[in-house]
Design a protein around this motif. Structure first.
Motif, short mmCIF file in Angstrom:
data_model
loop_
_atom_site.label_atom_id
_atom_site.label_comp_id
_atom_site.label_asym_id
_atom_site.label_seq_id
_atom_site.Cartn_x
_atom_site.Cartn_y
_atom_site.Cartn_z
N LYS A 27 0.84 -1.18 0.00
CA LYS A 27 0.00 0.00 0.00
C LYS A 27 0.88 1.24 0.00
CE LYS A 27 -4.19 1.71 2.12
NZ LYS A 27 -5.17 1.50 3.18
N LEU A 28 0.69 2.11 -0.99
CA LEU A 28 1.46 3.33 -1.09
C LEU A 28 0.88 4.41 -0.18
CD1 LEU A 28 1.94 3.45 -4.96
CD2 LEU A 28 3.54 2.63 -3.24
N PRO A 29 1.65 5.44 0.14
CA PRO A 29 1.14 6.52 1.01
C PRO A 29 -0.11 7.21 0.45
CG PRO A 29 3.51 6.70 0.78
CD PRO A 29 3.06 5.62 -0.17
N ASN A 30 -0.28 7.20 -0.87
CA ASN A 30 -1.45 7.81 -1.47
C ASN A 30 -2.62 6.82 -1.58
OD1 ASN A 30 -0.57 6.17 -3.51
ND2 ASN A 30 -0.37 7.76 -5.04
N ARG A 31 -2.54 5.69 -0.87
CA ARG A 31 -3.58 4.66 -0.75
C ARG A 31 -3.73 3.80 -2.00
NH1 ARG A 31 -8.37 8.16 1.37
NH2 ARG A 31 -9.19 7.16 -0.47
N PHE A 32 -2.88 3.95 -3.01
CA PHE A 32 -2.91 3.06 -4.15
C PHE A 32 -2.27 1.73 -3.76
CE2 PHE A 32 -3.47 7.02 -6.42
CZ PHE A 32 -4.37 6.67 -7.41
N LEU A 33 -2.65 0.68 -4.46
CA LEU A 33 -2.12 -0.65 -4.19
C LEU A 33 -1.19 -1.06 -5.33
CD1 LEU A 33 -5.44 -2.37 -3.10
CD2 LEU A 33 -3.66 -1.46 -1.62
N LEU A 34 -0.08 -1.67 -4.99
CA LEU A 34 0.84 -2.23 -5.97
C LEU A 34 0.95 -3.72 -5.72
CD1 LEU A 34 3.79 0.32 -6.22
CD2 LEU A 34 1.91 -0.05 -7.83
N TRP A 35 0.69 -4.49 -6.74
CA TRP A 35 0.70 -5.95 -6.65
C TRP A 35 1.99 -6.46 -7.26
CZ3 TRP A 35 -3.57 -8.15 -4.34
CH2 TRP A 35 -4.66 -7.31 -4.14
N PRO A 36 2.70 -7.38 -6.61
CA PRO A 36 3.98 -7.88 -7.13
C PRO A 36 3.79 -8.68 -8.43
CG PRO A 36 3.30 -9.14 -5.21
CD PRO A 36 2.32 -8.02 -5.36
N ALA A 37 4.42 -8.21 -9.48
CA ALA A 37 4.27 -8.83 -10.80
C ALA A 37 4.79 -10.26 -10.82
CB ALA A 37 4.97 -8.00 -11.86
N SER A 38 5.83 -10.55 -10.06
CA SER A 38 6.38 -11.92 -10.05
C SER A 38 5.35 -12.90 -9.48
CB SER A 38 7.67 -11.97 -9.26
OG SER A 38 7.46 -11.52 -7.94
N ALA A 39 4.63 -12.49 -8.43
CA ALA A 39 3.60 -13.35 -7.85
C ALA A 39 2.42 -13.50 -8.81
CB ALA A 39 3.13 -12.78 -6.52
N VAL A 40 2.09 -12.44 -9.55
CA VAL A 40 1.01 -12.51 -10.54
C VAL A 40 1.40 -13.48 -11.65
CG1 VAL A 40 -0.30 -11.20 -12.25
CG2 VAL A 40 0.18 -10.20 -10.01
N ASN A 41 2.66 -13.39 -12.11
CA ASN A 41 3.13 -14.33 -13.13
C ASN A 41 3.06 -15.76 -12.64
OD1 ASN A 41 3.68 -12.46 -15.12
ND2 ASN A 41 5.79 -12.18 -14.48
N ALA A 42 3.44 -16.00 -11.40
CA ALA A 42 3.37 -17.34 -10.83
C ALA A 42 1.92 -17.84 -10.78
CB ALA A 42 3.98 -17.35 -9.42
N LEU A 43 1.03 -16.96 -10.39
CA LEU A 43 -0.40 -17.33 -10.34
C LEU A 43 -0.93 -17.65 -11.73
CD1 LEU A 43 -2.92 -17.53 -8.51
CD2 LEU A 43 -3.38 -15.16 -9.11
N LEU A 44 -0.57 -16.86 -12.72
CA LEU A 44 -1.03 -17.11 -14.09
C LEU A 44 -0.43 -18.38 -14.68
CD1 LEU A 44 -0.94 -13.47 -15.52
CD2 LEU A 44 -2.95 -14.85 -14.96
N ASN A 45 0.73 -18.80 -14.17
CA ASN A 45 1.36 -20.04 -14.64
C ASN A 45 0.91 -21.26 -13.87
OD1 ASN A 45 2.84 -18.75 -16.65
ND2 ASN A 45 4.52 -18.29 -15.26
N GLY A 46 -0.04 -21.06 -12.95
CA GLY A 46 -0.57 -22.19 -12.18
C GLY A 46 0.22 -22.53 -10.95
#
Length: 77
Positions: A54-73
């Protein structure tokens, strides 16, 4: 006066694994609405095992490496 607007996908030319994704980019990658991700995070504290920064401006950043792992099963870390 003209203002050039660069699409979000082109602002960060880093490889997908070396950067973080916004909630909208994550939703596009997973083919769901951004609100679905926000609701899951609010309800469960994660979305499909993914936990954002969570950034100070309340935006969320999701780790791309974890997203890639999820998309690869694989299991998200």
């Amino acid at each position: 006066m003209q203002i050039a607007i660069t699409p979000t996908a082109r602002r960060n030319d880093a490889p997908l694994a070396a950067r973080s994704l916004s909630t909208e980019e994550l939703a596009s990658a997973l083919k769901v609405r951004p609100q679905t991700i926000r609701a899951g995070l609010c309800r469960d504290g994660h979305y499909m095992g993914l936990r954002p920064s969570k950034l100070p401006n309340r935006f969320l950043l999701w780790p791309a490496s974890a997203v890639n792992a999820l998309l690869n099963g694989e299991v998200a870390q």
